[in-house]
Design a protein around this motif. Structure first.
Motif, mmCIF file in Angstrom:
data_model
loop_
_atom_site.group_PDB
_atom_site.id
_atom_site.type_symbol
_atom_site.label_atom_id
_atom_site.label_comp_id
_atom_site.label_asym_id
_atom_site.label_seq_id
_atom_site.Cartn_x
_atom_site.Cartn_y
_atom_site.Cartn_z
ATOM 1 N N TYR A 74 0.885 -1.387 0.202
ATOM 2 C CA TYR A 74 0.125 0.023 0.165
ATOM 3 C C TYR A 74 0.576 1.288 -0.056
ATOM 4 O O TYR A 74 0.253 2.010 -0.004
ATOM 5 C CB TYR A 74 -0.916 -0.261 1.144
ATOM 6 C CG TYR A 74 -1.890 -0.758 0.959
ATOM 7 C CD1 TYR A 74 -2.517 -1.936 0.194
ATOM 8 C CD2 TYR A 74 -2.635 -1.060 2.163
ATOM 9 C CE1 TYR A 74 -3.657 -2.912 0.470
ATOM 10 C CE2 TYR A 74 -4.011 -2.321 2.807
ATOM 11 C CZ TYR A 74 -4.129 -2.662 1.399
ATOM 12 O OH TYR A 74 -5.159 -4.203 1.225
ATOM 13 N N GLN A 93 -4.979 3.144 -0.919
ATOM 14 C CA GLN A 93 -5.902 2.210 0.444
ATOM 15 C C GLN A 93 -6.092 2.611 1.497
ATOM 16 O O GLN A 93 -5.252 3.967 2.054
ATOM 17 C CB GLN A 93 -4.945 1.217 -0.077
ATOM 18 C CG GLN A 93 -5.180 0.185 -0.780
ATOM 19 C CD GLN A 93 -4.554 0.135 -2.462
ATOM 20 O OE1 GLN A 93 -2.764 1.423 -1.336
ATOM 21 N NE2 GLN A 93 -3.825 -0.517 -2.827
ATOM 22 N N THR A 144 -10.796 -0.703 -1.016
ATOM 23 C CA THR A 144 -9.836 0.049 -1.610
ATOM 24 C C THR A 144 -10.144 0.617 -2.876
ATOM 25 O O THR A 144 -9.716 0.500 -4.006
ATOM 26 C CB THR A 144 -8.949 -1.954 -2.133
ATOM 27 O OG1 THR A 144 -10.549 -2.530 -2.844
ATOM 28 C CG2 THR A 144 -7.857 -2.358 -1.080
ATOM 29 N N PRO A 189 -6.790 4.902 -7.547
ATOM 30 C CA PRO A 189 -5.799 3.543 -7.312
ATOM 31 C C PRO A 189 -4.826 4.256 -7.087
ATOM 32 O O PRO A 189 -4.090 4.942 -8.458
ATOM 33 C CB PRO A 189 -5.504 2.338 -7.782
ATOM 34 C CG PRO A 189 -6.945 2.762 -8.531
ATOM 35 C CD PRO A 189 -8.037 3.121 -8.832
#
Length: 79
Positions: free
Chosen positions: A25, A48, A64, A69
């Protein structure tokens, strides 16, 4: 990937997460504690979010899909 929780006497109480979480992460980039100090949100550099129980040190949720992202979470807050 680690969040260290200390008590009011500056004694280490909990170590949340792991180096493998940090590898996956990225670094923790934002933190938030709820009003009754029972939960901790950690936002990570790769987007995350994790939620922890501060009494037991147990991971409650790993989110998530709430943030793009690969984009660091800079601010996080309980509502």
């Amino acid at each position: 990937g680690l969040a260290l929780i200390f008590d009011q006497n500056q004694a280490l109480r909990l170590c949340l997460g792991s180096t493998s979480v940090g590898g996956q992460y990225g670094a923790i980039s934002a933190l938030s504690i709820n009003n009754d100090c029972s939960r901790l949100l950690c936002g990570f550099a790769k987007g995350q979010i994790t939620m922890w129980d501060l009494a037991s040190g147990k991971l409650l949720r790993s989110i998530t899909d709430a943030h793009p992202p690969g984009t660091a979470i800079l601010h996080i807050k309980f509502t």
